[in-house]
Design an enzyme around this catalytic site. Structure first.
Site, PDB file in Angstrom:
ATOM      1  N   ASP A  33       0.850  -1.188   0.000  1.00 15.35           N
ATOM      2  CA  ASP A  33       0.000   0.000   0.000  1.00 15.35           C
ATOM      3  C   ASP A  33       0.890   1.243   0.000  1.00 15.35           C
ATOM      4  O   ASP A  33       1.892   1.316   0.721  1.00 15.35           O
ATOM      5  CB  ASP A  33      -0.921   0.000   1.229  1.00 15.35           C
ATOM      6  CG  ASP A  33      -2.070   0.982   1.087  1.00 15.35           C
ATOM      7  OD1 ASP A  33      -3.227   0.541   0.970  1.00 15.35           O
ATOM      8  OD2 ASP A  33      -1.806   2.219   1.070  1.00 15.35           O
ATOM      9  N   ASN A  89     -12.813  -3.178   2.629  1.00 10.59           N
ATOM     10  CA  ASN A  89     -13.782  -2.086   2.721  1.00 10.59           C
ATOM     11  C   ASN A  89     -14.732  -2.173   1.529  1.00 10.59           C
ATOM     12  O   ASN A  89     -14.296  -2.393   0.400  1.00 10.59           O
ATOM     13  CB  ASN A  89     -13.060  -0.736   2.707  1.00 10.59           C
ATOM     14  CG  ASN A  89     -12.163  -0.549   3.921  1.00 10.59           C
ATOM     15  OD1 ASN A  89     -12.516  -0.963   5.031  1.00 10.59           O
ATOM     16  ND2 ASN A  89     -11.011   0.057   3.725  1.00 10.59           N
ATOM     17  N   GLN A  96     -14.721   2.496   1.276  1.00  9.70           N
ATOM     18  CA  GLN A  96     -13.990   2.070   0.078  1.00  9.70           C
ATOM     19  C   GLN A  96     -13.656   3.280  -0.789  1.00  9.70           C
ATOM     20  O   GLN A  96     -14.539   4.083  -1.114  1.00  9.70           O
ATOM     21  CB  GLN A  96     -14.829   1.058  -0.722  1.00  9.70           C
ATOM     22  CG  GLN A  96     -14.063   0.472  -1.897  1.00  9.70           C
ATOM     23  CD  GLN A  96     -14.822  -0.649  -2.613  1.00  9.70           C
ATOM     24  OE1 GLN A  96     -15.968  -0.950  -2.272  1.00  9.70           O
ATOM     25  NE2 GLN A  96     -14.180  -1.254  -3.594  1.00  9.70           N
ATOM     26  N   HIS A 102     -10.205  -5.267  -3.113  1.00 13.31           N
ATOM     27  CA  HIS A 102      -8.868  -5.493  -2.551  1.00 13.31           C
ATOM     28  C   HIS A 102      -8.974  -5.861  -1.092  1.00 13.31           C
ATOM     29  O   HIS A 102      -9.824  -5.350  -0.375  1.00 13.31           O
ATOM     30  CB  HIS A 102      -7.966  -4.268  -2.724  1.00 13.31           C
ATOM     31  CG  HIS A 102      -8.566  -2.980  -2.244  1.00 13.31           C
ATOM     32  ND1 HIS A 102      -9.491  -2.279  -2.987  1.00 13.31           N
ATOM     33  CD2 HIS A 102      -8.398  -2.285  -1.113  1.00 13.31           C
ATOM     34  CE1 HIS A 102      -9.845  -1.194  -2.320  1.00 13.31           C
ATOM     35  NE2 HIS A 102      -9.218  -1.166  -1.173  1.00 13.31           N
ATOM     36  N   HIS A 104      -6.929  -5.595   2.328  1.00  4.81           N
ATOM     37  CA  HIS A 104      -5.786  -5.040   3.062  1.00  4.81           C
ATOM     38  C   HIS A 104      -5.279  -6.131   4.008  1.00  4.81           C
ATOM     39  O   HIS A 104      -6.088  -6.798   4.670  1.00  4.81           O
ATOM     40  CB  HIS A 104      -6.218  -3.866   3.944  1.00  4.81           C
ATOM     41  CG  HIS A 104      -6.752  -2.679   3.214  1.00  4.81           C
ATOM     42  ND1 HIS A 104      -6.006  -1.543   2.995  1.00  4.81           N
ATOM     43  CD2 HIS A 104      -7.975  -2.440   2.675  1.00  4.81           C
ATOM     44  CE1 HIS A 104      -6.750  -0.644   2.351  1.00  4.81           C
ATOM     45  NE2 HIS A 104      -7.951  -1.164   2.145  1.00  4.81           N
TER      46      HIS A 104
HETATM   47  P1  AMP Z   1      -9.836   1.477   0.331  1.00  2.00           P
HETATM   48  O1  AMP Z   1     -10.181   2.655   1.174  1.00  2.00           O
HETATM   49  O2  AMP Z   1     -10.098   0.174   1.028  1.00  2.00           O
HETATM   50  O3  AMP Z   1     -10.459   1.557  -1.039  1.00  2.00           O
HETATM   51  O4  AMP Z   1      -8.263   1.503   0.184  1.00  2.00           O
HETATM   52  C1  AMP Z   1      -7.572   1.890  -0.959  1.00  2.00           C
HETATM   53  C2  AMP Z   1      -6.113   1.759  -0.608  1.00  2.00           C
HETATM   54  O5  AMP Z   1      -5.375   1.830  -1.802  1.00  2.00           O
HETATM   55  C3  AMP Z   1      -5.586   2.865   0.308  1.00  2.00           C
HETATM   56  O6  AMP Z   1      -5.029   2.287   1.482  1.00  2.00           O
HETATM   57  C4  AMP Z   1      -4.529   3.561  -0.545  1.00  2.00           C
HETATM   58  O7  AMP Z   1      -3.403   3.987   0.193  1.00  2.00           O
HETATM   59  C5  AMP Z   1      -4.161   2.482  -1.541  1.00  2.00           C
HETATM   60  N1  AMP Z   1      -3.662   2.976  -2.826  1.00  2.00           N
HETATM   61  C6  AMP Z   1      -4.232   3.880  -3.644  1.00  2.00           C
HETATM   62  N2  AMP Z   1      -3.486   4.072  -4.746  1.00  2.00           N
HETATM   63  C7  AMP Z   1      -2.419   3.243  -4.634  1.00  2.00           C
HETATM   64  C8  AMP Z   1      -1.282   2.974  -5.459  1.00  2.00           C
HETATM   65  N3  AMP Z   1      -1.089   3.597  -6.631  1.00  2.00           N
HETATM   66  N4  AMP Z   1      -0.379   2.068  -5.015  1.00  2.00           N
HETATM   67  C9  AMP Z   1      -0.558   1.432  -3.840  1.00  2.00           C
HETATM   68  N5  AMP Z   1      -1.605   1.637  -3.032  1.00  2.00           N
HETATM   69  C10 AMP Z   1      -2.526   2.540  -3.406  1.00  2.00           C
END
Ligand code: AMP
Ligand code: ZN
Length: 115
Positions: A33, A89, A96, A102, A104
């Site tokens: 992440d 999420n 989300q 995805h 985590h």
């Molecule tokens: P969510 O809130 O569950 O949709 O989480 C999305 C996650 O994606 C967050 O923890 C972000 O930090 C992560 N994220 C977004 N863009 C990238 C990226 N380019 N590379 C790695 N992680 C990312």
């Protein structure tokens, strides 16, 4: 839709955006992440563009099973040895932000930045 050209995680899968990859096979990609909440914070994603858990179908069961089995294995390889947290999420109230399913997976010694 198996690939969404506007989706940031589909762009990572396609190699159009860089990511710190941890694992990849024909079904799943795992990378760190970009804003980690914990000393180790990885994201496990299906290569298929599935927007969220709401879109899951019975034929995705093995894919989700594979992700669930991979999380503890990869965290262990990354040095996580004292427990971890897995989170998916879903939707606006679920917090989300990226609409490509995805998981985590977070671990490492506390305190954590978040969570
Ligand atoms: P969510 O809130 O569950 O949709 O989480 C999305 C996650 O994606 C967050 O923890 C972000 O930090 C992560 N994220 C977004 N863009 C990238 C990226 N380019 N590379 C790695 N992680 C990312
Ligand atoms: Zn996508």
């Amino acid at each position: 839709m198996s690939h969404d050209p506007n989706c940031i995680f589909c762009k990572i899968i396609a190699g159009q955006i860089p990511a710190k990859k941890v694992f990849e096979d024909e079904d799943v990609l795992v990378f760190h992440d970009i804003h980690p909440w914990a000393p180790v914070h990885i994201l496990l994603i299906p290569k298929l563009h599935i927007a969220s858990m709401v879109e899951l179908q019975p034929e995705h069961a093995a894919l989700l099973g594979k992700m669930s089995l991979l999380a503890p294995r990869l965290l262990k390889e990354l040095g996580v040895s004292n427990g971890f947290r897995t989170v998916i999420n879903t939707g606006p109230d679920g917090g989300q932000e990226v609409y490509h399913l995805h998981m985590h997976a977070m671990g490492g010694p506390r305190p954590w930045a978040k969570g």
